[in-house]
Design a protein around this motif. Structure first.
Motif, PDB file in Angstrom:
ATOM      1  N   LYS A  52       0.864  -1.169   0.000  1.00 17.34           N
ATOM      2  CA  LYS A  52       0.000   0.000   0.000  1.00 17.34           C
ATOM      3  C   LYS A  52       0.903   1.222   0.000  1.00 17.34           C
ATOM      4  O   LYS A  52       1.875   1.286   0.748  1.00 17.34           O
ATOM      5  CB  LYS A  52      -0.910  -0.008   1.221  1.00 17.34           C
ATOM      6  N   GLU A  88      -3.977   7.575  -1.440  1.00 17.01           N
ATOM      7  CA  GLU A  88      -3.455   6.213  -1.354  1.00 17.01           C
ATOM      8  C   GLU A  88      -3.609   5.551  -2.712  1.00 17.01           C
ATOM      9  O   GLU A  88      -4.547   5.857  -3.446  1.00 17.01           O
ATOM     10  CB  GLU A  88      -4.210   5.432  -0.285  1.00 17.01           C
ATOM     11  N   GLU A 136       3.975   0.952   2.776  1.00 17.86           N
ATOM     12  CA  GLU A 136       3.699   0.046   3.886  1.00 17.86           C
ATOM     13  C   GLU A 136       3.880  -1.385   3.397  1.00 17.86           C
ATOM     14  O   GLU A 136       3.829  -1.648   2.215  1.00 17.86           O
ATOM     15  CB  GLU A 136       2.263   0.245   4.378  1.00 17.86           C
ATOM     16  N   SER A 137       4.061  -2.302   4.298  1.00 17.16           N
ATOM     17  CA  SER A 137       4.145  -3.738   3.990  1.00 17.16           C
ATOM     18  C   SER A 137       5.308  -4.083   3.072  1.00 17.16           C
ATOM     19  O   SER A 137       5.191  -4.947   2.230  1.00 17.16           O
ATOM     20  CB  SER A 137       2.835  -4.245   3.362  1.00 17.16           C
ATOM     21  N   GLN A 138       6.458  -3.404   3.226  1.00 15.33           N
ATOM     22  CA  GLN A 138       7.578  -3.699   2.355  1.00 15.33           C
ATOM     23  C   GLN A 138       8.516  -4.775   2.902  1.00 15.33           C
ATOM     24  O   GLN A 138       9.383  -5.247   2.206  1.00 15.33           O
ATOM     25  CB  GLN A 138       8.367  -2.429   2.036  1.00 15.33           C
TER      26      GLN A 138
END
Length: 148
Positions: free
Chosen positions: A69, A78, A125-127
């Protein structure tokens, strides 16, 4: 290859976590950012070759891809990976198989820009790759331990 170093890191992490516990690891669920484009077959092959003679000897590796994201710090919008796929494909074609985001997914903001305002000032995010679950057998009972 990057997949071999990822397999090594997963194995070392689980072995450290399991140290001193009287368990057998049955399955490891690895969360991977989808734009890292890891070759899952090579990753599993590396995992299977490197796990021998450890608490992971009989373990299976399951890979679940996580969709990143993005949020633009400039305009506040976003957006998804799908909205910047053409930019990522361009980076892949320029650098080849070992392109920067394959090796370090956190570099994505350096190579892509907001599809709404064009800013490179984006947050990702979420890397990180994460060990989301470990299924273990302890005293004949199988249970799942959530790491997330």
């Amino acid at each position: 290859m990057h997949e071999w170093s990822v397999a090594d890191a997963v194995i070392r992490t689980v072995i450290d976590w399991a140290d001193g516990k009287k368990i057998k690891v049955r399955k490891v669920v690895l969360g991977v950012p989808s734009f890292s484009f890891l070759d899952v077959e090579i990753l599993k092959e590396a995992f299977n070759m490197m796990k021998k003679d450890s608490v992971l000897d009989e373990a299976e590796l399951e890979v679940k891809f996580k969709e990143p994201k993005f949020k633009c710090k400039n305009c506040g919008k976003e957006f998804s990976l799908n909205e910047v796929k053409d930019q990522i494909d361009s980076v892949r074609s320029e650098f080849g198989e070992e392109y920067p985001m394959h090796l370090m997914p956190a570099l994505a903001p350096s190579f892509i820009k907001c599809p709404y305002c064009g800013s490179h000032d984006i947050a990702l995010e979420s890397q990180d790759m994460t060990i989301d679950e470990i299924q273990v057998e302890e005293n004949g009972t199988v249970k799942t331990v959530s790491q997330g």
